[in-house]
Write a protein that holds these residues in place. Structure first.
Motif, PDB file in Angstrom:
ATOM      1  N   PHE A 198       0.853  -1.194   0.000  1.00 58.65           N
ATOM      2  CA  PHE A 198       0.000   0.000   0.000  1.00 58.65           C
ATOM      3  C   PHE A 198       0.888   1.243   0.000  1.00 58.65           C
ATOM      4  CE2 PHE A 198      -3.701   2.509   1.479  1.00 58.65           C
ATOM      5  CZ  PHE A 198      -4.624   1.968   0.614  1.00 58.65           C
ATOM      6  N   PRO A 199       0.486   2.317  -0.682  1.00 62.80           N
ATOM      7  CA  PRO A 199       1.383   3.483  -0.854  1.00 62.80           C
ATOM      8  C   PRO A 199       1.468   4.376   0.368  1.00 62.80           C
ATOM      9  CG  PRO A 199      -0.708   3.917  -1.921  1.00 62.80           C
ATOM     10  CD  PRO A 199      -0.775   2.505  -1.424  1.00 62.80           C
ATOM     11  N   TYR A 200       1.796   3.814   1.540  1.00 61.17           N
ATOM     12  CA  TYR A 200       1.979   4.639   2.726  1.00 61.17           C
ATOM     13  C   TYR A 200       3.131   5.614   2.519  1.00 61.17           C
ATOM     14  CZ  TYR A 200      -1.004   1.298   5.192  1.00 61.17           C
ATOM     15  OH  TYR A 200      -2.054   0.522   5.589  1.00 61.17           O
ATOM     16  N   PHE A 201       2.991   6.814   3.082  1.00 63.69           N
ATOM     17  CA  PHE A 201       4.014   7.855   3.064  1.00 63.69           C
ATOM     18  C   PHE A 201       4.264   8.434   1.673  1.00 63.69           C
ATOM     19  CE2 PHE A 201       5.167   4.844   6.477  1.00 63.69           C
ATOM     20  CZ  PHE A 201       4.972   5.677   7.560  1.00 63.69           C
ATOM     21  N   LYS A 202       3.538   7.974   0.656  1.00 64.01           N
ATOM     22  CA  LYS A 202       3.688   8.518  -0.686  1.00 64.01           C
ATOM     23  C   LYS A 202       2.859   9.791  -0.838  1.00 64.01           C
ATOM     24  CE  LYS A 202       6.310   5.097  -2.001  1.00 64.01           C
ATOM     25  NZ  LYS A 202       7.734   5.295  -2.293  1.00 64.01           N
ATOM     26  N   ILE A 227      -0.542   9.388  16.220  1.00 62.66           N
ATOM     27  CA  ILE A 227      -0.394  10.065  14.932  1.00 62.66           C
ATOM     28  C   ILE A 227      -0.775   9.097  13.817  1.00 62.66           C
ATOM     29  CG2 ILE A 227       1.256  11.147  13.364  1.00 62.66           C
ATOM     30  CD1 ILE A 227       2.801  12.118  15.754  1.00 62.66           C
ATOM     31  N   PRO A 228      -1.679   9.466  12.922  1.00 61.27           N
ATOM     32  CA  PRO A 228      -2.093   8.570  11.842  1.00 61.27           C
ATOM     33  C   PRO A 228      -0.895   8.065  11.045  1.00 61.27           C
ATOM     34  CG  PRO A 228      -3.539  10.466  11.939  1.00 61.27           C
ATOM     35  CD  PRO A 228      -2.416  10.748  12.889  1.00 61.27           C
ATOM     36  N   TYR A 229      -0.928   6.787  10.702  1.00 55.12           N
ATOM     37  CA  TYR A 229       0.187   6.154  10.000  1.00 55.12           C
ATOM     38  C   TYR A 229       0.112   6.450   8.505  1.00 55.12           C
ATOM     39  CZ  TYR A 229       3.568   2.575   8.632  1.00 55.12           C
ATOM     40  OH  TYR A 229       4.647   1.927   8.127  1.00 55.12           O
ATOM     41  N   GLY A 230       1.258   6.687   7.904  1.00 55.02           N
ATOM     42  CA  GLY A 230       1.317   6.826   6.456  1.00 55.02           C
ATOM     43  C   GLY A 230       1.213   8.240   5.938  1.00 55.02           C
ATOM     44  N   ILE A 231       1.258   9.261   6.798  1.00 55.74           N
ATOM     45  CA  ILE A 231       1.211  10.644   6.325  1.00 55.74           C
ATOM     46  C   ILE A 231       2.379  10.858   5.358  1.00 55.74           C
ATOM     47  CG2 ILE A 231       1.440  13.052   7.027  1.00 55.74           C
ATOM     48  CD1 ILE A 231       0.076  12.371   9.618  1.00 55.74           C
ATOM     49  N   PRO A 232       2.126  11.440   4.188  1.00 51.80           N
ATOM     50  CA  PRO A 232       3.193  11.590   3.177  1.00 51.80           C
ATOM     51  C   PRO A 232       4.431  12.285   3.736  1.00 51.80           C
ATOM     52  CG  PRO A 232       1.069  12.134   2.223  1.00 51.80           C
ATOM     53  CD  PRO A 232       0.826  11.936   3.684  1.00 51.80           C
ATOM     54  N   TYR A 233       5.580  11.759   3.337  1.00 49.12           N
ATOM     55  CA  TYR A 233       6.844  12.344   3.782  1.00 49.12           C
ATOM     56  C   TYR A 233       7.061  13.746   3.235  1.00 49.12           C
ATOM     57  CZ  TYR A 233       8.575   7.986   5.836  1.00 49.12           C
ATOM     58  OH  TYR A 233       8.750   6.893   6.628  1.00 49.12           O
ATOM     59  N   SER A 234       6.369  14.097   2.174  1.00 48.78           N
ATOM     60  CA  SER A 234       6.541  15.416   1.571  1.00 48.78           C
ATOM     61  C   SER A 234       5.712  16.499   2.260  1.00 48.78           C
ATOM     62  CB  SER A 234       6.149  15.354   0.091  1.00 48.78           C
ATOM     63  OG  SER A 234       4.792  14.964  -0.052  1.00 48.78           O
ATOM     64  N   SER A 235       4.972  16.160   3.321  1.00 50.56           N
ATOM     65  CA  SER A 235       4.103  17.125   4.003  1.00 50.56           C
ATOM     66  C   SER A 235       4.929  18.244   4.626  1.00 50.56           C
ATOM     67  CB  SER A 235       3.277  16.422   5.084  1.00 50.56           C
ATOM     68  OG  SER A 235       2.498  15.387   4.522  1.00 50.56           O
ATOM     69  N   ARG A 236       4.396  19.459   4.518  1.00 47.91           N
ATOM     70  CA  ARG A 236       5.042  20.629   5.111  1.00 47.91           C
ATOM     71  C   ARG A 236       4.322  21.078   6.381  1.00 47.91           C
ATOM     72  NH1 ARG A 236       4.483  24.964   1.787  1.00 47.91           N
ATOM     73  NH2 ARG A 236       6.172  26.043   2.861  1.00 47.91           N
ATOM     74  N   TYR A 237       3.001  20.982   6.411  1.00 45.31           N
ATOM     75  CA  TYR A 237       2.204  21.348   7.584  1.00 45.31           C
ATOM     76  C   TYR A 237       1.392  20.124   8.010  1.00 45.31           C
ATOM     77  CZ  TYR A 237       3.057  26.167   5.978  1.00 45.31           C
ATOM     78  OH  TYR A 237       3.640  27.327   5.573  1.00 45.31           O
ATOM     79  N   ILE A 238       1.505  19.735   9.279  1.00 42.71           N
ATOM     80  CA  ILE A 238       0.715  18.632   9.833  1.00 42.71           C
ATOM     81  C   ILE A 238      -0.020  19.158  11.055  1.00 42.71           C
ATOM     82  CG2 ILE A 238       0.753  16.326  10.836  1.00 42.71           C
ATOM     83  CD1 ILE A 238       3.228  15.709   9.256  1.00 42.71           C
ATOM     84  N   LEU A 239      -1.349  19.151  11.001  1.00 47.10           N
ATOM     85  CA  LEU A 239      -2.192  19.699  12.056  1.00 47.10           C
ATOM     86  C   LEU A 239      -2.898  18.557  12.774  1.00 47.10           C
ATOM     87  CD1 LEU A 239      -3.766  22.601   9.945  1.00 47.10           C
ATOM     88  CD2 LEU A 239      -1.566  22.537  11.115  1.00 47.10           C
ATOM     89  N   LEU A 240      -2.608  18.393  14.079  1.00 52.13           N
ATOM     90  CA  LEU A 240      -3.139  17.275  14.868  1.00 52.13           C
ATOM     91  C   LEU A 240      -3.736  17.760  16.186  1.00 52.13           C
ATOM     92  CD1 LEU A 240      -0.117  14.909  14.236  1.00 52.13           C
ATOM     93  CD2 LEU A 240      -2.441  14.418  13.506  1.00 52.13           C
ATOM     94  N   MET A 241      -4.284  18.939  16.231  1.00 48.95           N
ATOM     95  CA  MET A 241      -4.796  19.487  17.473  1.00 48.95           C
ATOM     96  C   MET A 241      -6.131  18.856  17.854  1.00 48.95           C
ATOM     97  SD  MET A 241      -6.118  23.260  16.262  1.00 48.95           S
ATOM     98  CE  MET A 241      -6.673  23.627  17.920  1.00 48.95           C
ATOM     99  N   ASN A 242      -6.461  18.931  19.149  1.00 40.04           N
ATOM    100  CA  ASN A 242      -7.739  18.443  19.677  1.00 40.04           C
ATOM    101  C   ASN A 242      -7.943  16.957  19.411  1.00 40.04           C
ATOM    102  OD1 ASN A 242      -8.728  20.884  20.816  1.00 40.04           O
ATOM    103  ND2 ASN A 242      -9.335  21.597  18.794  1.00 40.04           N
ATOM    104  N   ASN A 243      -6.954  16.152  19.780  1.00 37.32           N
ATOM    105  CA  ASN A 243      -7.070  14.704  19.709  1.00 37.32           C
ATOM    106  C   ASN A 243      -6.748  14.112  21.084  1.00 37.32           C
ATOM    107  OD1 ASN A 243      -7.689  13.770  16.854  1.00 37.32           O
ATOM    108  ND2 ASN A 243      -6.019  15.213  16.449  1.00 37.32           N
ATOM    109  N   HIS A 244      -6.513  12.798  21.111  1.00 38.45           N
ATOM    110  CA  HIS A 244      -6.172  12.122  22.367  1.00 38.45           C
ATOM    111  C   HIS A 244      -4.789  11.482  22.281  1.00 38.45           C
ATOM    112  CE1 HIS A 244     -10.822  11.582  22.732  1.00 38.45           C
ATOM    113  NE2 HIS A 244     -10.428  12.790  23.116  1.00 38.45           N
ATOM    114  N   ILE A 245      -3.917  12.058  21.507  1.00 31.86           N
ATOM    115  CA  ILE A 245      -2.594  11.472  21.277  1.00 31.86           C
ATOM    116  C   ILE A 245      -1.786  11.502  22.580  1.00 31.86           C
ATOM    117  CG2 ILE A 245      -0.454  11.702  19.973  1.00 31.86           C
ATOM    118  CD1 ILE A 245      -2.094  13.023  17.751  1.00 31.86           C
ATOM    119  N   ASN A 246      -1.313  10.320  22.998  1.00 30.77           N
ATOM    120  CA  ASN A 246      -0.548  10.224  24.252  1.00 30.77           C
ATOM    121  C   ASN A 246       0.876   9.749  24.048  1.00 30.77           C
ATOM    122  OD1 ASN A 246      -0.949   7.530  23.653  1.00 30.77           O
ATOM    123  ND2 ASN A 246      -2.540   7.241  25.194  1.00 30.77           N
ATOM    124  N   SER A 247       1.255   9.530  22.800  1.00 26.70           N
ATOM    125  CA  SER A 247       2.627   9.126  22.514  1.00 26.70           C
ATOM    126  C   SER A 247       2.931   9.379  21.044  1.00 26.70           C
ATOM    127  CB  SER A 247       2.854   7.650  22.856  1.00 26.70           C
ATOM    128  OG  SER A 247       2.055   6.823  22.012  1.00 26.70           O
TER     129      SER A 247
END
Length: 580
Positions: A198-202, A227-247
């Motif tokens: 599967f094209p993860y990180f593409k 953090i969701p798996y497979g976010i493209p490596y070319s990403s410049r802005y990653i917005l993850l506010m208002n979640n339950h991320i503990n690690s």
């Protein structure tokens, strides 16, 4: 049609955001303190654009699926026909020729009359396949019950034991035709698809709960615990506010060489869960970790970092070594933490490695004194809501570039502001001393000040020379004090003053000899009973129009019938004055 849809989305999204934006001019110096509005609206804009793109993708997918289904049905029908009546099989008419070869030559009936005509045999066998192609045909038997043929007619091919050698070659020919028609190729492609990763990180992949467009990945408000798996490596802005991320998964961020802006606000991150998480992100400039459970500053911050937000955490201590790796930091925000708890102050020169720091926010902590040895590069210093009682002259070891200083909601008295308190702040333009314990206007303030807020103190009187040194003052706030007396001409030296607020005091009359350049005067909620003739109009300027455009006199004790009309002679009309 797709192009028009995207154009409409790009036009409507900015209009929608611009309507919701607050006034951009008010409190300009504090706008940086509310970045949540910016990336939320940015998230909304990208959500709208991605929604349009997804609608177009679904439409294209449905069209392709319909065409593939039509082609598949045609191939299935062709295969079924070939499997029932293979190429080269004699037609029923050919068996009327006595010289024609017969595949039923081994029939041995006991009664010659029991020989079934070829047409009847085909009629008994073939209809079963046409009515139910998946069912296998049973051997044909004669009246005596003996087997009439060894050929078992199957769905796809005849039994090779009863066919002529030419039948086998015909079978091979059929397989070759199928391959030439693309069936063999399709099977090979299907096998390849099963083993393809599967094209993860593409670049063309986006996690299911996120919206991705143009290097921006919006995964906020998804109740995610990691953090969701497979976010493209070319990403410049990653917005993850208002979640339950503990690690943060180990080394997960190392592959993001282009990442510049990472938002992890309002999650459940602790010191252990972020240890070593950011050191492998070489281009990271802005990191938002506000609203988590951090008790200290992360020590593995990248050297490229320019903005760090740790507001609303549990940070209690700070060490100079924390900043050894990110000396290029420009903005540091640590409001609503526990700094100074127990000791009341920070270690001397704890921020000295940050020689490029411009904005420092330490609002709402437990500091009892201003940190010493601050970088001279700091232009904005926010210390609102602490326990500060004294502001000494050693906060800066030299001439600083400080332009904005907020000391509101502290415990400062006039003794807590000695003569040398701001002697090194020769570039200071905005000073906020609201909500302290000042009993008179502080003296020895820098002449560069343009905005001075003294609201909510204990000032009871304004002397004639109180503001003589503030030649550049434009905005002056004196509301919510106990002012009952103002010396005539107390504001006369403020020739650049545009706005004066004296609401919620104990004045009995409008102050005399107000500056001619004044544009707005607020005097509501006082005890004013009269307006002196030289309040607005005095000297040579009394014969010309005043610059005042708004005078607020509501909630006072004035008798409208006893007011001297000559006191308003230089105003641009009675519409300037608001009595109610």
């Amino acid at each position: 049609m797709e192009v028009l849809t995207l154009l409409l989305l790009f036009i409507i999204a900015p209009l929608h955001l611009s309507i919701q934006q607050p006034s951009a001019g008010k409190y300009r110096e504090k706008m940086y303190k509310n970045p949540t509005l910016v990336y939320r609206n940015l998230g909304k804009c990208f959500d709208l654009v991605i929604l349009g793109r997804e609608v177009l993708d679904v439409r294209e997918w449905l069209t392709n699926t319909k065409e593939e289904s039509k082609d598949a049905k045609g191939d299935a029908l062709q295969e079924e026909r070939e499997s029932i009546v293979p190429r080269g099989t004699p037609t029923p008419q050919s068996f009327s020729n006595p010289e024609a070869p017969s595949i039923f030559s081994n029939v041995t009936p006991e009664d010659p009359k029991s020989i079934t005509p070829m047409e009847d045999v085909l009629t008994k066998v073939l209809p079963r396949h046409y009515s139910n192609p998946d069912a296998e045909a049973q051997p044909v038997r004669n009246a005596a019950g003996t087997r009439t043929t060894s050929a078992i007619i199957e769905r796809r091919e005849y039994d090779q034991t009863v066919t002529e050698p030419s039948v086998k070659s015909e079978k091979n020919a059929r397989i070759g035709n199928r391959k030439r028609n693309g069936r063999g190729k399709n099977v090979k492609e299907m096998k390849t698809k099963k083993t393809e990763h599967f094209p993860y990180f593409k670049d063309n992949y986006c996690p299911p709960d996120c919206a991705c467009y143009g290097g921006v990945v919006q995964c906020s408000d998804k109740s995610a615990d990691k953090i969701p798996y497979g976010i493209p490596y070319s990403s410049r802005y990653i917005l993850l506010m208002n979640n339950h991320i503990n690690s943060i998964q180990l080394d997960l961020l190392r592959g993001y060489a282009s990442l510049e802006f990472l938002v992890l606000s309002k999650n459940r991150l602790t010191d252990d869960s972020v240890e070593g998480a950011f050191e492998g992100v070489p281009a990271l400039k802005r990191l938002y970790l506000d609203g988590n459970l951090l008790a200290s500053v992360p020590t593995d911050l990248p050297a490229s970092l320019e903005e760090l937000r740790l507001d609303n955490n549990r940070v209690r201590v700070m060490s100079e070594s924390y900043w050894a790796r990110c000396r290029g930091l420009l903005v540091l925000s640590l409001s609503n933490n526990s700094l100074g708890e127990g000791s009341g102050s920070l270690p001397d020169a704890v921020l000295s490695p940050l020689q490029h720091l411009r904005t420092l926010n330490l609002d709402h902590n437990q500091l009892t004194s201003v940190p010493l040895g601050l970088p001279l590069s700091v232009k904005e210093l926010y210390l609102r809501g602490n326990l500060i009682e004294h502001f000494g002259g050693k906060a800066f070891n030299g001439q600083s570039r400080l332009a904005i200083l907020d000391l509101s909601a502290n415990r400062l008295s006039n003794k807590g502001l000695p003569k040398d308190a701001l002697i090194q702040a020769s570039h200071l333009e905005s000073l906020n001393l609201e909500g302290n314990r000042l009993q008179k206007v502080p003296r020895h303030l820098p002449s560069s000040i343009k905005t001075l807020n003294l609201e909510g103190n204990l000032i009871s009187a304004i002397g004639r020379v109180a503001f003589n040194s503030l030649k550049n003052l434009e905005h002056l706030g004196l509301a919510w004090n106990k002012i009952s007396k103002v010396a005539p001409g107390a504001f006369l030296s403020l020739r650049t003053l545009h706005q004066l607020d004296l609401c919620h005091n104990a004045l009995s009359q409008v102050p005399r000899q107000l500056p001619q350049g004044l544009r707005s005067l607020a005097l509501t909620h006082n005890k004013i009973q009269s307006v002196p003739r030289d309040a607005f109009c005095w000297g040579q300027a009394g014969s010309s129009l005043s610059g005042l455009v708004r005078v607020q006199l509501a909630d006072n004790l004035m008798d409208m019938g006893k007011l001297d009309s000559k006191a308003f002679r230089c105003l641009r009309g009675f519409q300037v004055v608001h009595f109610y």
